[in-house]
Every structure is written in C-alpha cells, then in structure tokens.
Design an enzyme around this catalytic site. Structure first.
Site, mmCIF file in Angstrom:
data_model
loop_
_atom_site.group_PDB
_atom_site.id
_atom_site.type_symbol
_atom_site.label_atom_id
_atom_site.label_comp_id
_atom_site.label_asym_id
_atom_site.label_seq_id
_atom_site.Cartn_x
_atom_site.Cartn_y
_atom_site.Cartn_z
ATOM 1 N N LYS A 148 59.478 53.153 29.636
ATOM 2 C CA LYS A 148 58.825 52.885 28.277
ATOM 3 C C LYS A 148 60.011 53.381 27.238
ATOM 4 O O LYS A 148 60.097 52.554 26.450
ATOM 5 C CB LYS A 148 57.594 53.450 28.053
ATOM 6 N N LYS B 138 60.517 64.973 36.910
ATOM 7 C CA LYS B 138 60.920 63.843 36.071
ATOM 8 C C LYS B 138 62.208 63.498 35.761
ATOM 9 O O LYS B 138 63.091 62.549 35.832
ATOM 10 C CB LYS B 138 60.172 63.697 34.531
ATOM 11 N N PHE C 26 63.670 44.407 37.210
ATOM 12 C CA PHE C 26 64.442 45.006 38.182
ATOM 13 C C PHE C 26 65.150 43.874 39.096
ATOM 14 O O PHE C 26 64.624 42.641 39.129
ATOM 15 C CB PHE C 26 63.414 45.810 39.104
#
Length: 555
Positions: free
Chosen positions: A71, A105, A381
């Site tokens: 995002k 993360k 991807f």
C-alpha cells in the site's frame, strides 16, 4: 535482487530546499534537520492558508496478508507517476513506528523503486516526533502518580487509573506491571501497564489538532482516572497542560522529505490503524492540499480499518473530502484469502482466486457506500499470469470500480502512470461523499453500524465491562463522538483466522475507552493488544551498521 535499503542508499537525492521549491516554499519557510529533512514553519502554514485545496486521493487496500500488498509502495509510486505527468503533487504519509520496524515488518517507507528517503532516518528516529509524544505521555503518567503520592487531593481511586505509560517498541513483558514498589518513598503501589507509543491518545491528538492552541485544549481533556466518588479526572486537573504542550512545539510541525524521484513528501504522525485511527496528521494533509494540486495520502491496513477511520473520524473532524479512493490488491493476497498457504501462492489456482476476490469486492462495496469513486490498483508480481489478471480486472469492472495494473515497485513512477490516469478519470466521476453513521447516533449504534455495514457482521456483543464504561461515557456527555474500533487487520471480522469475506459472525466488544481529548471512543474487539510483542525471530536480528555508518537489514 537489491534490497530496499540498498536501492535507497544508491539514490542521488536532492537537498530538501530544492524539493520545497517545487511547492512554492523557500528556505525561510523551512526548519532544517540536516540536508534532506525539514519541518514546515508555522509562518509558512499561515502563508499558504488562503490557497485553494488540491485534489485528495486516499490509498487503502484489501485486508493484508503475510504475502504483502504494497500500500505504501503504491502510494509513493502513484505520487511519482503524477510527478512524471507534470502534475504539482505531494505525498502525505504516516511516520513508521520503531515497534514493527524491529519486530515483524521491518522498514515502512515504501519499497523497491517507490520509496521515500532518507529511508533509514524516516524508519528510525526521524525528527524526534515520536520521542516528544512518548515523553509527554509519560510526563502525564508521572504527574498523576506524583499527585497520588503527595496526598491525593483529587481523591483519585488508584484502582481506576486509566492512563498507562508508553514506549515505541514491541515489548509484551510490559503489558501488565506493578508501579510504586519499594516503600513509602517510591510511590503508591498499583497495577498499570505500557502501550506502544502509536496507540497513545496523544498520538491521535497530534494527528487531529488544528494548531498548537487546539492541541493544548485537547491534551487538557484527556480522561486519566476516576475519583472515589466515580467522577472523572482529566489531564487539566493536574495542572501540567502547558508543560505537555511545550513538548509538542516542534513535533506539531509537518516533516518534509522526498521520494526517490524527487516528489515532495510530508510524513507526520503515525497512529496504527488496528489499535488507533491510522492516519497521518490533519495539519500535514491540509498543508499539502494548499501547496499542491494533487495530494496522495494513505490510511493504515485494509479499508475496513484505516479507510473507515479516515472517512468517519479524520474527514469528519477536519472537513476533508476525498476526490478518489485507490484500493490496493494483489493476486497473491486474494489467493491467500481464498485458502492457499503462503508457500502455494506462486501456483495458478483460479478457484482460490475467485473465492479470495470476495474480500476485494467487499472493500469496493464499502468505499461505494461512502459515495466515493473507487480505483483498484493491482500491485503486480512476477508470478501473476494473464489469466489471473484478466479475472481480477473483470471482477473489479463488474463491481463498478476502475482498475489498473501497478508496477511501481519495479519501475517507480513510470510503472504507475496507467493508475494515475485512472485516478484522474475518477476525479470526474460522481462523488456523493457521506459518513457511514450520523453524529447523533448512540455509541452502540455507531459501533453496530460499522460492524454490519463495513465488516459484514450480523451484530455486536458488548461485554459487561464495556456496557459499564458506556454508561460512564454517556454521563460525561460524550455520546456524540465518532468511534474508533480496534480490530485485527487480517480479517473483516474480529477473528484473524476468518479470511476472505466471512459471513454469519458477530463482533465482540470487550472494552470501551473514552479518548475525550482526541475526540472519539475506542472499542476494543477480539484479542487486539495495544502493546504488541516481538516474534520468535524479530527483524532486529537482521540489522547491522558498519564503521562507515552504512545500515543493512532494515528492509
């Protein structure tokens, strides 16, 4: 393949005053933090206040998965695409927290060739805003315990102290602690705990305040405890509101940096979207709108969390209105929502893709419920096939949303031009923006509306503790505030294991908190935690710095 940090380190970035010039700012409008970072002065904010607002683009996503949706990468790449097209554009993002950075993360400044820089600084201490929030929050906690120690003139019930301490790291050992041990000289013993800084109400206040005076008023309204007679105790009752405010004197000013392609980027404030309201500061967003013709901003996690809170809290408080909403999706994430494991995502499975696409279509429907035009950005991807991409495009078109393939991770702004053109088309689509619930609805009705309309739940169950606190909130006349639902980001429900588009479920609200200073009511659902823990192998174990100062492993 180069890592994100390697790409960022190889980039030739411009001095920040050159970036500022693109928005009509001069060196006198900036407060410099080295060569590549600056804060916008109060005088500059005032100077631009009469300008007409630009277009506002909100970037959100489907429910995240371990496969990653990109995002922030899409937000950065979209802004770079507008820049390549000759538009006067600015980016407005949240600051990353050190908790997830060192936890699971890693860095959070975009990825590939769509990043904000200096990436290492942004991910680490940046300009010190989070430290200011942590210090102010803990000063209030210290003043509260000090008041109790020195006679407790306010007659505070030590069993009903609400204000914990904070730290901008993941540390499960601090969730529940005892303070004041060690004898009469060391404070009154009581149960307490720590939250992560980004869950602090002061973080929310910073991100919703209009200016320093408004911030001071909001800080004073923080509910910190209850007296023995059940009446509330606010931060202003402790007499340190002025001291708290002065700690924000620099933190309240928006930070200016740049993307790899030299697009101006305002990065300011960073509440999580699963445990807080998930949006960058109103001050930064509003200034960006005055300085640029197009502003790209994002809200945390999926549209059920960040976007809902952006629209129902931030827009309501600040009078903002998005001109378009971008929903980031990936074929991989849809297949995971359709039942495949992370290890299986490279294989073609149209049945899993079709089932998982229901998660995306629910988010499209939700944005449409707000009366806003939606554009789906399929983050590309290498494993995506033409068949899979064509299927997703058909699903989006059938749901009434425009769709574009985004290749910004690999190509930077050039890979986002198709998406940018679709967003500009969306500016001309019907826009009938409305909130999902009304101000005068009860807190229970607001939570139920979000659960039913946005999550797809059958209803809401309130624990006895939540019901009791709702009565307290009503007695303080705070029933007209918006709600901030703390919920898992991985599912539309409050159960992280229910992927896709779950049906026949109810949401359980176990705890209610009044964030009176910030101006909303927090509803904690499921087993959501306001102090995360580290995974078995935290990202910190991959990080290092050499004698020259070069960082590796940040992301």
């Amino acid at each position: 393949m180069k890592t994100d940090v390697e790409i960022a380190q190889e980039a030739k970035i411009e001095r920040i005053e050159k970036i500022a010039e693109k928005l009509g700012l001069t060196a006198d409008d900036l407060e410099f933090y080295g060569k590549y970072k600056a804060k916008i002065s109060k005088e500059a904010i005032h100077k631009f206040s009469a300008n007409k607002n630009g277009k506002l683009v909100l970037v959100t996503a489907m429910n995240p998965t371990p496969a990653g949706e990109g995002k922030t990468t899409t937000s950065v790449g979209l802004a770079d695409a507008f820049n390549k097209m000759g538009r006067k554009v600015a980016l407005a993002l949240r600051e990353p927290s050190l908790g997830p950075c060192f936890g699971i993360k890693g860095g959070a400044a975009g990825g590939g060739y769509a990043q904000v820089v200096p990436m290492e600084d942004i991910n680490l201490h940046f300009t010190g805003d989070f430290h200011a929030i942590t210090t102010a929050h803990n000063l209030l906690a210290a003043a509260l315990d000090n008041h109790i120690h020195h006679g407790n003139a306010l007659n505070i019930d030590v069993r009903r102290v609400l204000w914990k301490r904070v730290l901008d790291l993941n540390d499960r050992a601090l969730r529940n602690v005892i303070v004041g041990l060690g004898g009469a000289a060391n404070g009154v013993p009581r149960e307490s705990g720590f939250d992560i800084t980004v869950a602090s109400e002061m973080m929310a206040i910073l991100c919703l305040a209009k200016d320093l005076k408004d911030l001071e008023q909001k800080l004073g309204e923080i509910l910190v405890a209850y007296k023995k007679d059940g009446s509330p105790v606010f931060a202003k009752d402790l007499g340190i509101t002025g001291a708290l405010t002065l700690l924000f004197k620099d933190a309240i000013k928006p930070n200016l940096v740049q993307t790899l392609e030299g697009t101006p980027a305002f990065i300011h404030g960073g509440p999580f979207a699963n445990i807080a309201h998930g949006c960058n500061s109103v001050i930064a967003t509003e200034f960006a709108l005055k300085a640029a013709d197009i502003v790209v901003t994002e809200a945390g996690f999926g549209a059920d969390l960040g976007a809902e809170k952006f629209l129902d809290i931030k827009c309501r408080k600040a009078g903002l209105k998005p001109d378009a909403v971008v929903i980031v999706a990936t074929v991989r994430a849809m297949k995971m929502h359709g039942g495949l494991s992370k290890e299986e995502l490279s294989k073609v499975d149209m049945a899993a893709l079709e089932k998982g696409a229901e998660n995306l279509t629910k988010h499209i429907e939700n944005i449409q419920k707000y009366g806003l035009p939606a554009v789906v950005a399929i983050n590309a991807f290498p494993t995506d096939t033409k068949e899979e991409l064509a299927f997703v495009e058909k699903i989006c078109n059938n749901s009434g949303a425009q769709v574009a393939l985004s290749e910004v991770w690999a190509k930077g702004g050039e890979g986002g031009i198709t998406l940018a053109k679709k967003v500009e088309e969306a500016f001309n689509k019907p826009n009938n923006f409305r909130y999902i619930y009304k101000d005068n609805a009860s807190i229970e009705e607001k939570i139920e509306t979000v659960a039913k309309e946005i999550y797809g739940a059958d209803g809401v169950e309130f624990s006895d503790a939540a019901k009791k606190e709702l009565k307290n909130i009503k007695s303080m006349g705070a029933d007209d505030l918006p709600v901030c639902v703390a919920k898992t980001q991985y599912s539309l429900s409050d159960n992280a294991s229910l992927l896709g588009r779950p049906k026949n479920f109810r949401v359980t609200v176990r705890e209610i908190k009044l964030s009176r200073g910030a101006g909303f009511v927090v509803a904690l659902t499921g087993n959501i935690l306001t102090m995360p823990g580290l995974p078995k192998r935290p990202a910190a174990m991959n990080m290092a710095i050499d004698e020259s100062g070069k960082i590796t492993g940040l992301f």
